[in-house]
Design a protein around this motif. Structure first.
Motif, short mmCIF file in Angstrom:
data_model
loop_
_atom_site.label_atom_id
_atom_site.label_comp_id
_atom_site.label_asym_id
_atom_site.label_seq_id
_atom_site.Cartn_x
_atom_site.Cartn_y
_atom_site.Cartn_z
N ASN A 46 0.82 -1.22 0.00
CA ASN A 46 0.00 0.00 0.00
C ASN A 46 0.85 1.27 0.00
O ASN A 46 0.42 2.30 -0.53
N ARG A 159 -3.89 9.85 4.80
CA ARG A 159 -5.15 9.57 4.10
C ARG A 159 -6.07 8.76 5.02
O ARG A 159 -5.72 7.67 5.46
N TRP A 173 -6.02 -0.24 7.88
CA TRP A 173 -6.62 0.99 7.38
C TRP A 173 -5.68 1.63 6.37
O TRP A 173 -4.52 1.25 6.24
N ALA A 174 -6.17 2.62 5.64
CA ALA A 174 -5.43 3.17 4.50
C ALA A 174 -4.10 3.77 4.90
O ALA A 174 -3.12 3.68 4.14
#
Length: 232
Positions: A46, A159, A173-174
């Protein structure tokens, strides 16, 4: 119906059931791998670390009555230019404030900055002086910028597209891992290490000879055994 036919039919049905079970299991396995593989849940995926060009910049304050470079300014330039690649020789931009209360001092100090960088190894034709409009009632800084190859995170941190407490799927989570990746990238001295291993350096023949000699004489470091020699 004969006993032979009954036995053959039973074997056929068992084989058919086994083939169907195998096909069903294979279908389930393939479906699960596709679903799981389509949802990345690794912070390295990510927020990957990449090697790319980045603008290095620093704002150096200049006093209203400064006449010469100060020790603080010199130390700031030394630290900032320590990452400058003299072989690549990227263009260094010196942004001097115009219209500010300290514009005259900034113009004078900027010339000294440029001369100092030339002495430090920056080529004469790789420094460009420019001006920017600054408030008249402010002591605006001199900004130095140049492009440099750096290890950095491809995505921006901070974010939060959704509430992290509202998730029930136990997934990251992001923003998870972004700050860690940024800190790791900032500690990499040579970004080329992320691209390919370094070439082997020449061996230290003297150090190797000493190590072999100590091994042959059965010597080890005294802090590990309490003595400098082992008797076999």
């Amino acid at each position: 119906m004969s006993a032979h036919s009954t036995t053959w039919n039973s074997r056929f049905l068992i084989a058919l059931a086994l083939v169907g079970s195998a096909a069903f299991a294979a279908g389930c396995t393939q479906r699960d791998s596709i679903v799981v593989g389509a949802i990345p849940d690794d912070y390295r995926t990510n927020h990957p670390i990449v090697v790319a060009e980045k603008q290095e910049k620093i704002d150096i304050p200049v006093g209203l009555n400064d006449y010469d470079m100060t020790g603080v300014q010199r130390a700031a330039i030394n630290g900032f230019m320590a990452r400058y690649d003299g072989k690549a020789a990227p263009m260094v931009h010196v942004m001097v404030p115009y219209g500010s209360a300290n514009s005259a001092a900034a113009m004078r100090i900027a010339g000294q900055f440029i001369g100092y960088m030339h002495k430090a190894g920056v080529p004469q034709n790789r420094v460009v002086q420019q001006h920017y409009q600054a408030p008249a009632d402010a002591s605006a800084p001199i900004r130095l910028t140049y492009a440099n190859m750096r290890a950095q995170v491809a995505s921006n941190c901070g974010r939060w597209p959704e509430d992290m407490l509202a998730r029930v799927d136990n997934k990251h989570w992001a923003n998870f891992g972004c700050s860690y990746q940024n800190n790791l990238a900032a500690q990499i001295a040579n970004p080329a290490d992320l691209l390919t291993p370094r070439e082997s350096t020449p061996i230290d023949a003297q150090n190797r000879s000493n190590a072999i000699d100590q091994y042959q004489r059965r010597q080890v470091a005294p802090e590990f055994i309490g003595t400098s020699e082992i008797n076999y």
